[in-house]
Design an enzyme around this catalytic site. Structure first.
Site, PDB file in Angstrom:
ATOM      1  N   GLY A   1       0.764  -1.247   0.000  1.00  0.00           N
ATOM      2  CA  GLY A   1       0.000   0.000   0.000  1.00  0.00           C
ATOM      3  C   GLY A   1       0.791   1.291   0.000  1.00  0.00           C
ATOM      4  O   GLY A   1       0.294   2.324  -0.449  1.00  0.00           O
TER       5      GLY A   1
ATOM      6  N   ASP B   1       1.471   3.003   4.716  1.00  0.00           N
ATOM      7  CA  ASP B   1       0.403   3.867   4.212  1.00  0.00           C
ATOM      8  C   ASP B   1      -0.541   4.307   5.335  1.00  0.00           C
ATOM      9  O   ASP B   1      -0.798   5.500   5.504  1.00  0.00           O
ATOM     10  CB  ASP B   1      -0.380   3.173   3.068  1.00  0.00           C
ATOM     11  CG  ASP B   1      -0.877   1.776   3.434  1.00  0.00           C
ATOM     12  OD1 ASP B   1      -0.572   1.286   4.539  1.00  0.00           O
ATOM     13  OD2 ASP B   1      -1.574   1.163   2.595  1.00  0.00           O
TER      14      ASP B   1
ATOM     15  N   ASP C   1      -3.613   1.787  11.550  1.00  0.00           N
ATOM     16  CA  ASP C   1      -5.005   1.473  11.855  1.00  0.00           C
ATOM     17  C   ASP C   1      -5.052   0.846  13.260  1.00  0.00           C
ATOM     18  O   ASP C   1      -4.940   1.547  14.259  1.00  0.00           O
ATOM     19  CB  ASP C   1      -5.499   0.529  10.756  1.00  0.00           C
ATOM     20  CG  ASP C   1      -6.991   0.279  10.768  1.00  0.00           C
ATOM     21  OD1 ASP C   1      -7.723   1.010  11.429  1.00  0.00           O
ATOM     22  OD2 ASP C   1      -7.437  -0.675  10.105  1.00  0.00           O
TER      23      ASP C   1
ATOM     24  N   THR D   1       0.375  -3.834  12.315  1.00  0.00           N
ATOM     25  CA  THR D   1       1.390  -3.912  11.251  1.00  0.00           C
ATOM     26  C   THR D   1       2.636  -3.129  11.641  1.00  0.00           C
ATOM     27  O   THR D   1       3.761  -3.638  11.540  1.00  0.00           O
ATOM     28  CB  THR D   1       0.818  -3.362   9.923  1.00  0.00           C
ATOM     29  OG1 THR D   1      -0.381  -4.083   9.620  1.00  0.00           O
ATOM     30  CG2 THR D   1       1.809  -3.511   8.791  1.00  0.00           C
ATOM     31  N   LEU D   2       2.438  -1.890  12.096  1.00  0.00           N
ATOM     32  CA  LEU D   2       3.579  -1.049  12.444  1.00  0.00           C
ATOM     33  C   LEU D   2       4.315  -1.604  13.664  1.00  0.00           C
ATOM     34  O   LEU D   2       5.548  -1.576  13.711  1.00  0.00           O
ATOM     35  CB  LEU D   2       3.112   0.386  12.701  1.00  0.00           C
ATOM     36  CG  LEU D   2       4.162   1.467  12.506  1.00  0.00           C
ATOM     37  CD1 LEU D   2       4.693   1.469  11.079  1.00  0.00           C
ATOM     38  CD2 LEU D   2       3.612   2.845  12.866  1.00  0.00           C
TER      39      LEU D   2
ATOM     40  N   LYS E   1      -5.445   6.428  11.491  1.00  0.00           N
ATOM     41  CA  LYS E   1      -6.829   6.238  11.968  1.00  0.00           C
ATOM     42  C   LYS E   1      -6.762   6.028  13.475  1.00  0.00           C
ATOM     43  O   LYS E   1      -6.776   4.889  13.958  1.00  0.00           O
ATOM     44  CB  LYS E   1      -7.444   5.001  11.323  1.00  0.00           C
ATOM     45  CG  LYS E   1      -7.671   5.109   9.844  1.00  0.00           C
ATOM     46  CD  LYS E   1      -8.412   3.860   9.397  1.00  0.00           C
ATOM     47  CE  LYS E   1      -8.603   3.792   7.932  1.00  0.00           C
ATOM     48  NZ  LYS E   1      -9.231   2.527   7.507  1.00  0.00           N
TER      49      LYS E   1
ATOM     50  N   ASP F   1      -5.331   0.065  -1.939  1.00  0.00           N
ATOM     51  CA  ASP F   1      -6.287  -0.676  -2.767  1.00  0.00           C
ATOM     52  C   ASP F   1      -7.520  -1.137  -2.009  1.00  0.00           C
ATOM     53  O   ASP F   1      -7.573  -1.115  -0.780  1.00  0.00           O
ATOM     54  CB  ASP F   1      -5.616  -1.937  -3.337  1.00  0.00           C
ATOM     55  CG  ASP F   1      -5.449  -3.011  -2.255  1.00  0.00           C
ATOM     56  OD1 ASP F   1      -4.962  -2.668  -1.161  1.00  0.00           O
ATOM     57  OD2 ASP F   1      -5.835  -4.169  -2.485  1.00  0.00           O
TER      58      ASP F   1
HETATM   59  P1  5GP Z   1      -3.141  -2.201  11.085  1.00  0.00           P
HETATM   60  O1  5GP Z   1      -2.189  -3.322  11.177  1.00  0.00           O
HETATM   61  O2  5GP Z   1      -2.632  -0.919  11.711  1.00  0.00           O
HETATM   62  O3  5GP Z   1      -4.512  -2.568  11.581  1.00  0.00           O
HETATM   63  O4  5GP Z   1      -3.411  -1.945   9.574  1.00  0.00           O
HETATM   64  C1  5GP Z   1      -2.522  -1.270   8.792  1.00  0.00           C
HETATM   65  C2  5GP Z   1      -2.647  -1.766   7.385  1.00  0.00           C
HETATM   66  O5  5GP Z   1      -3.994  -2.098   7.074  1.00  0.00           O
HETATM   67  C3  5GP Z   1      -2.262  -0.675   6.414  1.00  0.00           C
HETATM   68  O6  5GP Z   1      -0.897  -0.764   6.088  1.00  0.00           O
HETATM   69  C4  5GP Z   1      -3.136  -0.959   5.229  1.00  0.00           C
HETATM   70  O7  5GP Z   1      -2.466  -1.868   4.392  1.00  0.00           O
HETATM   71  C5  5GP Z   1      -4.346  -1.631   5.798  1.00  0.00           C
HETATM   72  N1  5GP Z   1      -5.450  -0.669   5.931  1.00  0.00           N
HETATM   73  C6  5GP Z   1      -5.880  -0.042   7.030  1.00  0.00           C
HETATM   74  N2  5GP Z   1      -6.905   0.784   6.761  1.00  0.00           N
HETATM   75  C7  5GP Z   1      -7.120   0.674   5.439  1.00  0.00           C
HETATM   76  C8  5GP Z   1      -8.045   1.316   4.536  1.00  0.00           C
HETATM   77  O8  5GP Z   1      -8.857   2.178   4.884  1.00  0.00           O
HETATM   78  N3  5GP Z   1      -7.956   0.941   3.232  1.00  0.00           N
HETATM   79  C9  5GP Z   1      -7.063   0.015   2.797  1.00  0.00           C
HETATM   80  N4  5GP Z   1      -7.085  -0.303   1.524  1.00  0.00           N
HETATM   81  N5  5GP Z   1      -6.177  -0.598   3.606  1.00  0.00           N
HETATM   82  C10 5GP Z   1      -6.210  -0.262   4.913  1.00  0.00           C
HETATM   83 MG    MG Z   2      -0.339  -2.105   4.516  1.00  0.00          MG
END
Ligand code: 5GP
Ligand code: MG
Length: 198
Positions: free
Chosen positions: A63, A122, A125, A129-130, A153, A181
């Site tokens: 992303g 990107d 959330d 992931t981070l 977010k 995406d």
């Molecule tokens: P986390 O691990 O923080 O929950 O999620 C982070 C990853 O989830 C981001 O790198 C991204 O790839 C995906 N992600 C989170 N929110 C969105 C969104 O609104 N749209 C898309 N396409 N991917 C998201």
């Molecule tokens: Mg990602």
């Protein structure tokens, strides 16, 4: 909020018709290309002021590839000469809700031991992931690990982590475009938008 009808993408009637025929949803613009470009220039200045010139940037695919490409060139304009490597992490698959586990599907090739690392993603959330990427670089002996995300977010956080550099805070919307995406679509949009819900 500006609407996608202002962008070249949906202004083009032929393309709109084709999208409707193919059942592609309409997208509303949340951050247009100019707004993103200006914010990245500012972010790069802040990063260049604080972090060492020989930084290793670890880009989280897929992303963030468009964001990373623009950020890298802005960092160069700000006087930095970073090295770059790529890691592929996945927690979404083709769904719009995180699966809750982060999978390392392709690793970096650089040795991070003793290096100053900045992870670029990107969207921050839930934070999983981070946190996964940061823990991995720390466990491998990185000297310092900083983080930079285009979108934050904040209300969705489930793991206690904040990014050092944030492009824009966003509400809990599922966004697409600018590398991001939905089921492998819309990465090529020059802006960030949300799928219209009508
Ligand atoms: P986390 O691990 O923080 O929950 O999620 C982070 C990853 O989830 C981001 O790198 C991204 O790839 C995906 N992600 C989170 N929110 C969105 C969104 O609104 N749209 C898309 N396409 N991917 C998201
Ligand atoms: Mg990602």
């Amino acid at each position: 909020m500006p609407s996608a009808s202002m962008s070249g993408w949906t202004k083009n009637k032929r393309k709109r018709k084709r999208n409707m025929k193919n059942n592609l949803p309409e997208i509303d613009v949340v951050f247009d290309a100019d707004t993103i470009a200006k914010r990245i220039e500012t972010l790069a200045g802040e990063i260049a002021d604080k972090l060492p010139e020989d930084l290793l940037i670890v880009v989280v695919l897929k992303g963030s590839f468009v964001f990373a490409a623009d950020l890298l060139r802005a960092l160069d304009r700000a006087g930095m000469r970073p090295r770059v490597d790529f890691i592929t992490l996945s927690s979404y698959g083709t769904r719009t809700e995180s699966s809750g586990t982060v999978e390392l599907t392709r690793d970096i090739s650089e040795d991070v031991k003793g290096r100053s690392v900045m992870i670029v993603d990107d969207i921050l959330d839930s934070g999983r992931t981070l946190a996964f990427a940061t823990d991995l670089m720390t466990a491998r002996g990185a000297d310092s690990v900083h983080t930079c995300v285009l979108l934050d977010k904040h209300e969705k956080r489930e793991v206690s982590i904040e990014a050092d550099y944030v492009g824009f805070p966003v509400d809990d919307l599922f966004v697409v475009g600018y590398g991001i995406d939905i089921a492998h679509l819309f990465r090529s949009l020059p802006f960030i938008g949300v799928v219209r819900q009508d």
